[in-house]
Motif scaffolding. Structure first.
Motif, PDB file in Angstrom:
ATOM      1  N   CYS A  14       0.297  -1.264  -0.184  1.00 21.40           N
ATOM      2  CA  CYS A  14       0.007   0.273   0.097  1.00 21.40           C
ATOM      3  C   CYS A  14       1.078   0.936   0.361  1.00 21.40           C
ATOM      4  CB  CYS A  14      -0.932   0.188   1.312  1.00 21.40           C
ATOM      5  SG  CYS A  14      -2.195   1.369   1.451  1.00 21.40           S
ATOM      6  N   GLN A  15       0.771   2.199  -0.799  1.00 23.32           N
ATOM      7  CA  GLN A  15       1.273   3.092  -1.045  1.00 23.32           C
ATOM      8  C   GLN A  15       0.763   4.512  -1.720  1.00 23.32           C
ATOM      9  OE1 GLN A  15       3.989   1.654  -4.123  1.00 23.32           O
ATOM     10  NE2 GLN A  15       3.137   3.544  -5.475  1.00 23.32           N
ATOM     11  N   ASP A  16       1.375   5.400  -1.402  1.00 20.79           N
ATOM     12  CA  ASP A  16       1.150   6.748  -2.700  1.00 20.79           C
ATOM     13  C   ASP A  16       1.248   6.295  -4.291  1.00 20.79           C
ATOM     14  OD1 ASP A  16       3.720   7.430  -2.995  1.00 20.79           O
ATOM     15  OD2 ASP A  16       3.700   9.058  -1.655  1.00 20.79           O
ATOM     16  N   MET A  17       0.500   7.814  -4.938  1.00 16.98           N
ATOM     17  CA  MET A  17       1.158   7.649  -6.324  1.00 16.98           C
ATOM     18  C   MET A  17       2.612   7.561  -7.147  1.00 16.98           C
ATOM     19  SD  MET A  17      -1.811   7.292  -7.760  1.00 16.98           S
ATOM     20  CE  MET A  17      -3.991   6.938  -7.324  1.00 16.98           C
ATOM     21  N   SER A  18       3.651   7.000  -5.896  1.00 16.77           N
ATOM     22  CA  SER A  18       4.882   8.179  -6.152  1.00 16.77           C
ATOM     23  C   SER A  18       4.994   6.811  -7.484  1.00 16.77           C
ATOM     24  CB  SER A  18       5.525   7.706  -5.142  1.00 16.77           C
ATOM     25  OG  SER A  18       7.315   7.352  -5.717  1.00 16.77           O
TER      26      SER A  18
END
Length: 468
Positions: A244-248
């Motif tokens: 799970c991560q940001d839009m990086s």
């Protein structure tokens, strides 16, 4: 004096009256030394030989002695080796009431006839080369879990550099024994180290709620570094099922290279935050270029009303103040671009809320596709860019809508890290920042326990008040 001497010789009762207090003092001294030997946890051949209290300097010194003449070799463990000589050493111990406590001992050096080396004997109360006892170091480590290191050093009356060396040693030793063989779901994010482009990437176990890894930078190489560290602690990169991560894009590239079996889900809070940013961009542009349209729709363009409108658009309707409710009422009945942007943002939140209830992938994808179609045709450039970004990452966005997946825990831990940074007035190096992160958030199982834990169980210390 001579008379007393003759009387003592002629009368046994007078002789005992003079000599008995000396014996009692000696016996009391032996009892005190035995008491401190037990209190310090010493066992043969070590014991407390002397105790000196200096009230003026506010310190108490314990003289320890080793009664043995032969000891095992510290290197080859060969028994009954001759003691070559003794070296004077001292250690800072836990305070005795309000006094600083210091241990002094002549530590034997063993002359081994097997390995032909002369080696200093290990003492049971301290690590080799440390000027603090193990109990003092355990207390310092416990304080640093809650306080800034400099403040903990002030309370312990030592230097912060001494504490940093202890923290790095114990955290490093505990992380070497850390087990990551059961890690399957992780969250990746970055947090700032200081102003400018200085970031720390952090990886958390979303199931066990603990920090696994942290390093400098926020490029794709950080994920590769985590994969290497995972293998060093008993895990395998192939066992990671979900990230799970940001839009990086950098993190996404790193996951694809280092964690081949992992599926990426984009955190819902980052997606909604991007919608909020798009909405704010529309509002600011309209406020700057079309102030007359806003005045016609709201009846005025006073600064206070515009401020209430900005905060009302960002907050949930159930959290509106009376002024924000008034501003949002007129906004919803207008044809402003800001009203359209607010409806788009609220519609996206509704899509996420519905997905959390039904948890159906096909239905969530259909509802999101409908929203993307609206955002693409809305004639608002910020939302058109957002729709294009979400379309390019559609599968990951949909996965982030299901099974209550989010980086909320990671964001909360980042907030605590920033709070620790502010309390410490910043950290000199990235290594110090990462070490404190491990100490406070990794839930390391092999750290020394707090020596000042309650001696009595809390259930026996509860006060019961009775009315008479």
């Amino acid at each position: 004096m001579e008379l007393v001497g003759n009387s003592a010789t002629s009368c046994p009762q007078i002789h005992r009256a003079v000599v008995d207090p000396i014996y009692r003092i000696q016996e009391m001294a032996v009892e005190i030394e035995s008491l401190f030997t037990s209190a310090l946890g010493l066992s043969a051949p070590w014991r407390v030989a002397n105790v000196e209290l200096n009230a003026a300097q506010k310190r108490i010194d314990f003289k320890l002695t080793c009664d043995a003449k032969y000891q095992p070799c510290p290197l080859c463990q060969k028994a009954d080796q001759r003691i070559h000589d003794r070296l004077e050493r001292q250690w800072r111990h836990l305070d005795f009431f309000q006094y600083e406590a210091w241990l002094h001992a002549e530590v034997p050096r063993i002359d081994c006839d097997v390995c032909a080396k002369t080696t200093q004997m290990e003492v049971p109360w301290a690590r080799e080369g440390s000027g603090f006892t193990l109990l003092f170091e355990a207390l310092a480590l416990s304080l640093c879990q809650d306080l800034p290191v400099r403040q903990a050093a002030q309370q312990l009356r030592c230097s912060d550099k001494q504490l940093w060396r202890r923290i790095e040693h114990f955290v490093g030793a505990a992380r070497q024994l850390d087990d990551m063989s059961e890690v399957k779901m992780i969250g990746i994010d970055e947090t700032s180290l200081r102003k400018g482009q200085n970031y720390i990437s952090v990886v958390h176990d979303l199931e066990q709620k603990r920090l696994l890894f942290a390093c400098e930078g926020k490029d794709h190489k950080t994920v590769g570094s985590f994969a290497t560290d995972l293998e060093a602690h008993g895990g395998k990169p192939e066992q990671i099922e979900h990230v799970c991560q940001d839009m990086s894009a950098a993190f996404a590239k790193g996951v694809s290279l280092a964690l081949p079996e992992a599926q990426i889900s984009y955190d819902r809070f980052h997606v909604v935050a991007m919608a909020n940013e798009a909405m704010d961009e529309v509002r600011r542009e309209e406020t700057r270029t079309q102030p007359q349209s806003i005045k016609a729709a709201l009846g005025t363009n006073e600064r206070k009303l515009l401020k209430s409108l900005a905060w009302g658009m960002r907050r949930n309707p159930d959290g509106w103040s009376s002024k924000q409710t008034h501003a949002m009422h007129w906004l919803q009945h207008s044809t402003l671009k800001s009203a359209r942007a607010w409806r788009l943002k609220m519609a996206l939140r509704t899509v996420y809320a519905n997905a959390a209830q039904h948890n159906d992938e096909d239905l969530a994808k259909a509802e999101l596709a409908s929203w993307l179609s609206w955002a693409t045709r809305c004639r608002l450039e910020p939302f058109k860019k957002l729709a294009l970004t979400l379309k390019q990452r559609l599968d990951g966005v949909v996965r982030g809508m299901l099974d209550n997946r989010s980086n909320a825990y990671v964001e909360a831990m980042n907030g605590l890290l920033q709070q620790a940074k502010r309390a410490a007035r910043g950290f000199k190096t990235a290594t110090n920042f990462i070490t404190i992160a491990y100490l406070r958030m990794s839930k390391l199982k092999h750290l020394p326990s707090n020596p000042l834990e309650p001696a009595v169980s809390p259930k026996y210390s509860v006060l019961v008040h009775r009315c008479l």
